[in-house]
Write a protein that holds these residues in place. Sequence first.
Motif, short mmCIF file in Angstrom:
data_model
loop_
_atom_site.label_atom_id
_atom_site.label_comp_id
_atom_site.label_asym_id
_atom_site.label_seq_id
_atom_site.Cartn_x
_atom_site.Cartn_y
_atom_site.Cartn_z
N GLU A 61 -1.81 6.49 -10.88
CA GLU A 61 -1.41 6.15 -9.52
C GLU A 61 0.10 6.21 -9.37
N TYR A 62 0.82 5.69 -10.34
CA TYR A 62 2.29 5.69 -10.32
C TYR A 62 2.81 7.13 -10.24
N PHE A 63 2.22 8.00 -11.05
CA PHE A 63 2.60 9.41 -11.02
C PHE A 63 2.26 10.03 -9.67
N ARG A 64 1.08 9.77 -9.17
CA ARG A 64 0.66 10.38 -7.91
C ARG A 64 1.54 9.93 -6.75
N ARG A 65 1.91 8.68 -6.74
CA ARG A 65 2.81 8.19 -5.69
C ARG A 65 4.18 8.86 -5.83
N THR A 66 4.66 9.00 -7.04
CA THR A 66 5.95 9.64 -7.26
C THR A 66 5.90 11.11 -6.84
N LEU A 67 4.84 11.80 -7.18
CA LEU A 67 4.65 13.20 -6.78
C LEU A 67 4.63 13.33 -5.26
N CYS A 68 3.84 12.52 -4.60
CA CYS A 68 3.72 12.61 -3.14
C CYS A 68 5.03 12.27 -2.46
N ASP A 76 0.82 -1.22 0.00
CA ASP A 76 0.00 0.00 0.00
C ASP A 76 0.85 1.27 0.00
N ASN A 77 2.08 1.17 0.46
CA ASN A 77 2.96 2.33 0.51
C ASN A 77 4.07 2.26 -0.53
N PHE A 78 3.79 1.55 -1.61
CA PHE A 78 4.74 1.44 -2.72
C PHE A 78 5.17 2.83 -3.18
N LEU A 79 6.48 3.04 -3.31
CA LEU A 79 7.12 4.28 -3.77
C LEU A 79 7.06 5.41 -2.75
N LEU A 80 6.37 5.21 -1.64
CA LEU A 80 6.21 6.26 -0.63
C LEU A 80 7.20 6.01 0.50
N GLN A 81 8.28 6.75 0.53
CA GLN A 81 9.41 6.44 1.39
C GLN A 81 9.28 7.00 2.81
N GLY A 105 12.03 9.82 -15.04
CA GLY A 105 11.63 10.86 -15.98
C GLY A 105 10.63 11.82 -15.38
N MET A 106 9.67 11.30 -14.60
CA MET A 106 8.69 12.15 -13.95
C MET A 106 9.37 13.08 -12.93
N GLU A 107 10.26 12.52 -12.15
CA GLU A 107 10.94 13.33 -11.13
C GLU A 107 11.76 14.44 -11.77
N LYS A 108 12.46 14.12 -12.85
CA LYS A 108 13.27 15.15 -13.51
C LYS A 108 12.40 16.25 -14.10
N GLN A 109 11.27 15.86 -14.69
CA GLN A 109 10.35 16.87 -15.25
C GLN A 109 9.80 17.75 -14.14
N MET A 110 9.38 17.14 -13.03
CA MET A 110 8.80 17.92 -11.94
C MET A 110 9.84 18.77 -11.23
N ASN A 111 11.07 18.28 -11.13
CA ASN A 111 12.12 19.08 -10.51
C ASN A 111 12.46 20.30 -11.35
N ALA A 112 12.53 20.12 -12.68
CA ALA A 112 12.80 21.26 -13.55
C ALA A 112 11.66 22.27 -13.48
N LEU A 113 10.42 21.79 -13.50
CA LEU A 113 9.27 22.68 -13.42
C LEU A 113 9.23 23.39 -12.07
#
Length: 470
Positions: free
Chosen positions: A424-431, A7-12, A390-398
Amino acid sequence: MKQFNDDNFLLQTETAQRLYHDHAAKMPIIDYHCHLIPEYVASDHRFDNLSKIWLEGDHYKWRAMRTNGVDEKYCTGKDTTDWEKFEKWAETVPYTMRNPLYHWTHLELKTAFGVTKLLNPASAREIYDHCTALLQRPEYHARGLMRRYNVEAVCTTDDPVDSLEHHIKVREVGFATKMLPTWRPDKAMAVEVPADFRAYMEKLSEVSGVAITKFADVIDALRVRHEFFGSVGCRLSDHGIEEFYAEDYTQAEIDAIFNKVYGGQTLTPEEIRKFKTAMLVEFATMDHEAGWTQQFHYGAIRNNNSRMFGRLGPDTGFDSIGDFAVGRQMSKFFDMLDRNDRLAKTIIYNLNPRDNELVATMIGNFQDGRYGAGKIQFGSGWWFLDQKDGMEKQMNALSTLGLLSRFVGMLTDSRSFLSYPRHEYFRRTLCNLVGNDIEQGLLPASEIDFIGREIIEGICYRNAKDYFKF
């Protein structure tokens, strides 16, 4: 040791978990760019088995299978069974570790079918039979899966000559999920092969009722179709381009170029670039007048393998990231529109991650508060970049060079009804990204409710709803 795909996949961190479970997870999905087959939604299509819904048309999986040594007949062949294709995919999955396919595969199995076992040769038959049995139930047909994932709206990808009959049918039957068309006029500016261009113009003339003999007729015909798309709910256009075109031209030049290619003559590279520039300007003008959002997907080198292109055609897994110098042309093109106040809301998707900071700064040049927050958007990680890194790099640049808080978020860009876990994958990465900042004291923990409500929920859902006004 953390468990895979729990349930907490990708959420560190606990903060990331709170942001996801209390805010992101509950938001509906607006999938504003996809390649779903509209007929499947209109007919509430039933998929015969797991291979039909999971492997057909999925060049991501085909590409991995080929790399793993799987013969082409198990990817796109006609003389192998659906089970045999799935079996080869199951053999490949364990070797996709650290590729996003490994994450997507198991997220889709878990969220759609309740399968928590790892897919491998030993589990393949059980998983295949279990999922195939579920797919026969109405709640696992096309519309049922859209309900399951709480999809509020989808925007398909449609050619100006398309009838949109399936979009109209879905609207008439009152399906809760909106299915809206997206204007994708790439073929109307594809002048590289004169015979193909002439054939397309004849189709356009037929569906629009406009006789085409000169360039002005083309624009008139396209306007007829643009208005028709708008009547069926279209609010976005989309353009797949290698690079931005912004050549200086005169109307006399474009008229002459059209006459030349329409008459069957091959154009020079300069003539092609001028014609594409003129068409993009015309399309942008139509979008601005209609209040639509225009999208630009740029930077792919397509159909690299000529032998396989001849055998299988486009969109079969032989495309790659391109290497183009785009900044000056991108700037010039948007300025050509903006100086005449014809620049519509715009989303830019780059395929080469080298361009992240370029795009993140370029969008700031053309923001305009008259259109609300974030008129010009840096689109989410696309194609080869729609994975965690790729998502993290895009969001960090933005985040660094713009306002992440006004980002319109994720989309599937997929042909599959099982691809909604990409949200869901994006939302977990964002959070996880934002949660880690809070844990490290880079953002104030006292503002976690504001961050969750206004920023996380905004990026996951509300920003897109406000931006597109569906």
